[in-house]
Write a protein that holds these residues in place. Structure first.
Motif, mmCIF file in Angstrom:
data_model
loop_
_atom_site.group_PDB
_atom_site.id
_atom_site.type_symbol
_atom_site.label_atom_id
_atom_site.label_comp_id
_atom_site.label_asym_id
_atom_site.label_seq_id
_atom_site.Cartn_x
_atom_site.Cartn_y
_atom_site.Cartn_z
ATOM 1 N N GLU A 119 3.213 -7.782 1.347
ATOM 2 C CA GLU A 119 2.612 -6.952 0.318
ATOM 3 C C GLU A 119 2.178 -5.605 0.892
ATOM 4 O OE1 GLU A 119 -0.609 -9.277 -1.228
ATOM 5 O OE2 GLU A 119 0.684 -10.242 -2.720
ATOM 6 N N LEU A 120 1.949 -4.674 -0.027
ATOM 7 C CA LEU A 120 1.559 -3.321 0.345
ATOM 8 C C LEU A 120 0.539 -2.832 -0.672
ATOM 9 C CD1 LEU A 120 2.238 -1.007 2.345
ATOM 10 C CD2 LEU A 120 4.008 -0.284 0.755
ATOM 11 N N ASP A 121 -0.531 -2.205 -0.196
ATOM 12 C CA ASP A 121 -1.554 -1.682 -1.099
ATOM 13 C C ASP A 121 -1.048 -0.485 -1.894
ATOM 14 O OD1 ASP A 121 -3.736 -3.382 -0.688
ATOM 15 O OD2 ASP A 121 -4.310 -2.341 1.146
ATOM 16 N N ALA A 122 -1.296 -0.508 -3.199
ATOM 17 C CA ALA A 122 -0.959 0.654 -4.022
ATOM 18 C C ALA A 122 -1.782 1.855 -3.590
ATOM 19 C CB ALA A 122 -1.207 0.339 -5.493
ATOM 20 N N ALA A 123 -3.008 1.606 -3.113
ATOM 21 C CA ALA A 123 -3.860 2.701 -2.648
ATOM 22 C C ALA A 123 -3.226 3.414 -1.457
ATOM 23 C CB ALA A 123 -5.244 2.172 -2.280
ATOM 24 N N ALA A 124 -2.571 2.664 -0.579
ATOM 25 C CA ALA A 124 -1.908 3.266 0.580
ATOM 26 C C ALA A 124 -0.724 4.115 0.127
ATOM 27 C CB ALA A 124 -1.442 2.178 1.545
ATOM 28 N N GLY A 182 -0.673 2.790 -10.613
ATOM 29 C CA GLY A 182 -1.754 2.713 -11.581
ATOM 30 C C GLY A 182 -3.062 2.436 -10.870
ATOM 31 N N ALA A 183 -3.540 1.197 -10.981
ATOM 32 C CA ALA A 183 -4.789 0.811 -10.331
ATOM 33 C C ALA A 183 -4.609 0.738 -8.816
ATOM 34 C CB ALA A 183 -5.255 -0.547 -10.862
ATOM 35 N N ASP A 184 -5.594 1.307 -8.087
ATOM 36 C CA ASP A 184 -5.526 1.286 -6.632
ATOM 37 C C ASP A 184 -5.640 -0.120 -6.062
ATOM 38 O OD1 ASP A 184 -5.229 3.981 -6.559
ATOM 39 O OD2 ASP A 184 -7.320 4.438 -6.084
ATOM 40 N N THR A 185 -6.136 -1.057 -6.877
ATOM 41 C CA THR A 185 -6.315 -2.428 -6.395
ATOM 42 C C THR A 185 -5.034 -3.246 -6.457
ATOM 43 O OG1 THR A 185 -7.029 -3.099 -8.612
ATOM 44 C CG2 THR A 185 -8.746 -2.458 -7.045
ATOM 45 N N GLU A 186 -3.976 -2.688 -7.038
ATOM 46 C CA GLU A 186 -2.723 -3.441 -7.151
ATOM 47 C C GLU A 186 -2.090 -3.661 -5.786
ATOM 48 O OE1 GLU A 186 1.651 -3.254 -9.384
ATOM 49 O OE2 GLU A 186 0.201 -1.626 -9.670
ATOM 50 N N ARG A 187 -1.465 -4.816 -5.626
ATOM 51 C CA ARG A 187 -0.725 -5.127 -4.412
ATOM 52 C C ARG A 187 0.761 -5.137 -4.756
ATOM 53 N NH1 ARG A 187 -3.155 -5.179 0.426
ATOM 54 N NH2 ARG A 187 -1.868 -6.913 1.128
ATOM 55 N N ALA A 188 1.524 -4.268 -4.106
ATOM 56 C CA ALA A 188 2.966 -4.201 -4.334
ATOM 57 C C ALA A 188 3.657 -5.301 -3.548
ATOM 58 C CB ALA A 188 3.500 -2.843 -3.908
ATOM 59 N N ARG A 189 4.623 -5.946 -4.166
ATOM 60 C CA ARG A 189 5.401 -6.983 -3.500
ATOM 61 C C ARG A 189 6.589 -6.348 -2.790
ATOM 62 N NH1 ARG A 189 5.026 -12.176 -5.323
ATOM 63 N NH2 ARG A 189 6.294 -12.597 -3.475
ATOM 64 N N LEU A 201 6.120 -2.782 -8.102
ATOM 65 C CA LEU A 201 4.822 -2.596 -8.743
ATOM 66 C C LEU A 201 4.954 -2.952 -10.212
ATOM 67 C CD1 LEU A 201 4.812 0.629 -6.873
ATOM 68 C CD2 LEU A 201 2.633 -0.587 -6.852
ATOM 69 N N ARG A 202 3.834 -3.059 -10.902
ATOM 70 C CA ARG A 202 3.900 -3.434 -12.315
ATOM 71 C C ARG A 202 4.675 -2.399 -13.132
ATOM 72 N NH1 ARG A 202 -1.477 -5.291 -11.352
ATOM 73 N NH2 ARG A 202 -2.363 -3.293 -11.986
#
Length: 228
Positions: A119-124, A182-189, A201-202
């Motif tokens: 996974e990868l942080d959307a915030a990153a 979108g949201a910084d809390t999302e985790r990208a697969r 991402l979503r």
């Protein structure tokens, strides 16, 4: 080809126009439309490699939308040519003619066989994308030519980034420029399939194939090998 794309509601049609509008402001402006069995896959490349020695990675952004189940199409159009049908906000008119598919639109992206890659942080992604945009702006001189802009962008976006699992920084640029964050809390697969990598991402997927070798291979001592 079909004269229009029919969506179940105006929101899905507007979603396509938003995506195509973003794609028109980045990359070559082309949008690949593929519809089958009620799903429209729309793709664009904000970053595309030009020539053998160009370091710019070709990185694709893709989003899927619900569409008329009876519609089937596979064509490339200029993103700026798409518009809703007057008085029918759930339909998007297509241009009279398509454009010649660029090389990236002919790539055989795997549809199955993907394996988990973490996974990868959307915030990153957001942070590194914004940093890269700032780096490009600061590196460009006043009134740069197109070639200078492309060279600087290639240098910034091709660099592997530790905050992005070592992926090229352009992954963040594509996710940001196409509105996937979108949201910084999302985790990208993250998923892999051979040389292909996909960050999901979503709001969409970022795909690229690499690494690709640039330049010429090392010189080998052929004379010594031939005398053996």
């Amino acid at each position: 080809m079909a004269e229009r794309l029919i969506f179940p509601d105006a929101y899905a049609a507007a979603d396509l126009l938003t995506f195509s509008g973003r794609a028109s402001r980045a990359g070559d402006g082309a949008v690949h439309l593929r519809a089958a069995r009620g799903t429209l896959a729309v793709a664009a490349v904000p970053l595309v490699r030009q020539g053998l020695l160009d370091p710019t990675p070709t990185i694709m952004g893709m989003r899927t939308l619900p569409v008329d189940p009876e519609l089937e199409c596979d064509l490339v159009v200029e993103g700026v040519t798409l518009q809703t049908e007057p008085g029918r906000p759930s339909a998007v008119l297509l241009p009279e003619t398509a454009v010649e598919p660029p090389l990236w639109a002919r790539a055989d992206v795997p549809r199955s066989g993907w394996t988990d890659g973490g996974e990868l942080d959307a915030a990153a992604l957001a942070s590194r994308g914004q940093w890269g945009m700032s780096a490009v702006a600061h590196a460009l001189p006043i009134d740069p030519g197109d070639q200078m802009v492309h060279t600087v962008r290639g240098q910034v976006w091709s660099e592997p980034d530790e905050d992005l699992l070592g992926f090229p920084r352009g992954v963040a640029f594509v996710a940001l420029s196409l509105g996937f964050l979108g949201a910084d809390t999302e985790r990208a697969r993250v998923r892999h399939n051979g040389r292909w990598t996909r960050v999901s991402l979503r709001r969409g997927h970022v795909l690229w194939r690499g690494p690709a070798h640039l330049g010429m291979t090392d010189v080998r001592p052929t004379r010594a090998a031939a005398s053996r």
